[in-house]
Design a protein around this motif. Structure first.
Motif, PDB file in Angstrom:
ATOM      1  N   VAL A 173      27.322  96.212 -20.242  1.00 25.48           N
ATOM      2  CA  VAL A 173      27.117  96.243 -21.691  1.00 25.48           C
ATOM      3  C   VAL A 173      27.711  97.500 -22.323  1.00 25.48           C
ATOM      4  N   VAL A 174      27.366  98.643 -21.772  1.00 24.30           N
ATOM      5  CA  VAL A 174      27.790  99.915 -22.376  1.00 24.30           C
ATOM      6  C   VAL A 174      29.307 100.009 -22.554  1.00 24.30           C
ATOM      7  N   PRO A 175      30.131  99.645 -21.561  1.00 27.19           N
ATOM      8  CA  PRO A 175      31.584  99.738 -21.785  1.00 27.19           C
ATOM      9  C   PRO A 175      32.080  98.898 -22.965  1.00 27.19           C
ATOM     10  N   GLN A 176      31.387  97.804 -23.271  1.00 34.81           N
ATOM     11  CA  GLN A 176      31.813  96.950 -24.379  1.00 34.81           C
ATOM     12  C   GLN A 176      31.388  97.501 -25.744  1.00 34.81           C
ATOM     13  N   VAL A 177      30.241  98.171 -25.791  1.00 34.10           N
ATOM     14  CA  VAL A 177      29.686  98.568 -27.087  1.00 34.10           C
ATOM     15  C   VAL A 177      29.921 100.033 -27.425  1.00 34.10           C
ATOM     16  N   LEU A 178      30.285 100.845 -26.439  1.00 35.71           N
ATOM     17  CA  LEU A 178      30.361 102.282 -26.687  1.00 35.71           C
ATOM     18  C   LEU A 178      31.375 102.674 -27.761  1.00 35.71           C
ATOM     19  N   PRO A 179      32.598 102.123 -27.776  1.00 36.17           N
ATOM     20  CA  PRO A 179      33.540 102.526 -28.840  1.00 36.17           C
ATOM     21  C   PRO A 179      33.031 102.203 -30.246  1.00 36.17           C
ATOM     22  N   GLY A 180      32.499 100.988 -30.418  1.00 36.68           N
ATOM     23  CA  GLY A 180      31.977 100.620 -31.735  1.00 36.68           C
ATOM     24  C   GLY A 180      30.782 101.468 -32.135  1.00 36.68           C
ATOM     25  N   PHE A 181      29.890 101.737 -31.180  1.00 36.54           N
ATOM     26  CA  PHE A 181      28.718 102.551 -31.477  1.00 36.54           C
ATOM     27  C   PHE A 181      29.114 103.979 -31.829  1.00 36.54           C
ATOM     28  N   THR A 182      30.111 104.509 -31.126  1.00 35.39           N
ATOM     29  CA  THR A 182      30.577 105.865 -31.430  1.00 35.39           C
ATOM     30  C   THR A 182      31.120 105.948 -32.850  1.00 35.39           C
ATOM     31  N   GLY A 183      31.855 104.919 -33.271  1.00 31.87           N
ATOM     32  CA  GLY A 183      32.351 104.891 -34.640  1.00 31.87           C
ATOM     33  C   GLY A 183      31.220 104.897 -35.651  1.00 31.87           C
ATOM     34  N   TYR A 184      30.182 104.107 -35.403  1.00 31.96           N
ATOM     35  CA  TYR A 184      29.025 104.099 -36.302  1.00 31.96           C
ATOM     36  C   TYR A 184      28.316 105.453 -36.302  1.00 31.96           C
ATOM     37  N   ALA A 185      28.230 106.091 -35.121  1.00 33.63           N
ATOM     38  CA  ALA A 185      27.565 107.393 -35.032  1.00 33.63           C
ATOM     39  C   ALA A 185      28.330 108.452 -35.827  1.00 33.63           C
ATOM     40  N   LEU A 186      29.664 108.402 -35.781  1.00 36.19           N
ATOM     41  CA  LEU A 186      30.464 109.346 -36.562  1.00 36.19           C
ATOM     42  C   LEU A 186      30.259 109.120 -38.060  1.00 36.19           C
ATOM     43  N   LEU A 187      30.212 107.851 -38.449  1.00 34.34           N
ATOM     44  CA  LEU A 187      29.951 107.545 -39.854  1.00 34.34           C
ATOM     45  C   LEU A 187      28.567 108.033 -40.262  1.00 34.34           C
ATOM     46  N   ARG A 188      27.618 107.879 -39.356  1.00 31.08           N
ATOM     47  CA  ARG A 188      26.255 108.325 -39.649  1.00 31.08           C
ATOM     48  C   ARG A 188      26.185 109.835 -39.803  1.00 31.08           C
ATOM     49  N   PHE A 189      27.015 110.553 -39.047  1.00 29.49           N
ATOM     50  CA  PHE A 189      27.045 112.005 -39.169  1.00 29.49           C
ATOM     51  C   PHE A 189      27.441 112.427 -40.582  1.00 29.49           C
ATOM     52  N   GLU A 190      28.407 111.715 -41.166  1.00 33.75           N
ATOM     53  CA  GLU A 190      28.791 111.998 -42.553  1.00 33.75           C
ATOM     54  C   GLU A 190      27.596 111.789 -43.490  1.00 33.75           C
ATOM     55  N   VAL A 191      26.899 110.681 -43.299  1.00 32.04           N
ATOM     56  CA  VAL A 191      25.734 110.379 -44.145  1.00 32.04           C
ATOM     57  C   VAL A 191      24.660 111.446 -43.959  1.00 32.04           C
ATOM     58  N   ASN A 192      24.437 111.840 -42.709  1.00 33.56           N
ATOM     59  CA  ASN A 192      23.386 112.808 -42.418  1.00 33.56           C
ATOM     60  C   ASN A 192      23.703 114.194 -42.966  1.00 33.56           C
ATOM     61  N   LEU A 193      24.977 114.531 -43.063  1.00 28.13           N
ATOM     62  CA  LEU A 193      25.343 115.821 -43.646  1.00 28.13           C
ATOM     63  C   LEU A 193      24.902 115.877 -45.107  1.00 28.13           C
ATOM     64  N   ARG A 194      25.154 114.814 -45.850  1.00 32.80           N
ATOM     65  CA  ARG A 194      24.689 114.771 -47.240  1.00 32.80           C
ATOM     66  C   ARG A 194      23.162 114.759 -47.297  1.00 32.80           C
ATOM     67  N   GLY A 195      22.553 114.004 -46.384  1.00 37.61           N
ATOM     68  CA  GLY A 195      21.092 113.951 -46.352  1.00 37.61           C
ATOM     69  C   GLY A 195      20.473 115.293 -46.023  1.00 37.61           C
ATOM     70  N   ALA A 196      21.105 116.041 -45.103  1.00 40.46           N
ATOM     71  CA  ALA A 196      20.573 117.348 -44.720  1.00 40.46           C
ATOM     72  C   ALA A 196      20.565 118.307 -45.897  1.00 40.46           C
TER      73      ALA A 196
END
Length: 284
Positions: free
Chosen positions: A204-227
């Motif tokens: 499972v992890v090899p299939q989902v890791l690239p997509g999840f990493t992209g979402y995590a990077l996007l979330r970091f942008e959101v969290n910077l504004r939230g912080a």
């Protein structure tokens, strides 16, 4: 041929009628919503200039040799606290980073557990999904207020608030990714006798890791504004300095702090956008 043309014209007429009805309904709902929310257009028209007047005052120097001129005419006077503000901005960046890392780790695990195609326990999935719903439904600022009461002022409440909200958001996104993966590797791992953790790790992890990493990077942008916003309730970082300047009517300081926040978000957005593009190109 004539009957066909008549049928086509009738279909077009009905289509136009449906669009007209939908437009009327949407307009009526918008007007009803404005009436319920007590939106008063005359108030917006009368006092709308104050909004622009506030920003005009932000950009006008209040002291120094160039008082009354634009702030960029005297950068030394405008950015008098730059060193201190950069330290606070660093705190905000660290809050967003640590909160994103912790939230991504928790969201990854809970996202796997809530995916129906790899987790067979219905009761476990139900509990995990409710936990994720709770984490992403409660606003970050509410979590921050609770943690400020529990742990006091500082970055820790902000980190915990960001982490909890990130768990809920990324956990939900990972669940959607996992439930759309190719199940052949999963079936192969199970047939080979792999346990749940081994199946998830290798199938499972090899299939989902690239997509999840992209979402995590996007979330970091959101969290910077939230912080930055969490500082308004005492959760540390540059937001705490910003709300203090707003309350004391230090207009030039507000403008300088907003500039630093905007520039940092732009830099992070550019950097994470480039990383996401590279991840997508790697998957293609």
């Amino acid at each position: 041929m004539a009957p066909l043309l008549v049928a086509v014209e009738e279909a077009r007429r009905q289509d136009r009628l449906r669009h007209l009805c939908a437009t009327v309904v949407l307009l009526a709902l918008a007007l009803l919503s404005g009436w319920v929310a007590q939106v008063q257009p005359e108030t917006l028209w009368t006092h709308g200039g104050r909004f622009f007047g506030y920003f005009d005052r932000l950009l006008t120097l209040e002291a120094g040799a160039h008082a009354g001129q634009r702030v960029w005419m005297d950068p030394a006077e405008w950015l008098w606290g730059l060193q201190h503000w950069l330290a606070l901005l660093g705190d905000t960046l660290l809050m967003a980073y640590v909160g994103t890392v912790l939230g991504a780790a928790g969201g990854f695990l809970l996202g796997l557990l809530s995916a129906a195609n790899i987790t067979r326990g219905a009761a476990l999935r139900w509990v995990v999904k409710r936990v994720l719903e709770f984490c992403r439904t409660v606003p970050e600022i509410v979590f921050a207020l609770v943690f400020v009461i529990a742990f006091g002022l500082g970055p820790l409440p902000g980190v915990l608030a960001i982490a909890l909200h990130t768990i809920g958001a990324l956990g939900k996104q990972l669940t959607e990714i996992v439930e759309n993966i190719d199940l052949k590797p999963v079936e192969g791992a199970v047939a080979a006798g792999a346990g749940w953790s081994a199946m998830a790790r290798f199938a499972v992890v090899p299939q989902v890791l690239p997509g999840f990493t992209g979402y995590a990077l996007l979330r970091f942008e959101v969290n910077l504004r939230g912080a930055a916003v969490l500082g308004f309730v005492g959760a540390g970082g540059i937001g705490q300095e910003l709300i203090e300047a707003i309350r004391k009517f230090y207009y030039n300081d507000v403008a300088a702090l907003l500039l630093l926040i905007i520039l940092s978000v732009m830099v992070i957005d550019t950097a994470t956008g480039a990383l996401r593009r590279r991840l997508l190109e790697g998957r293609a």
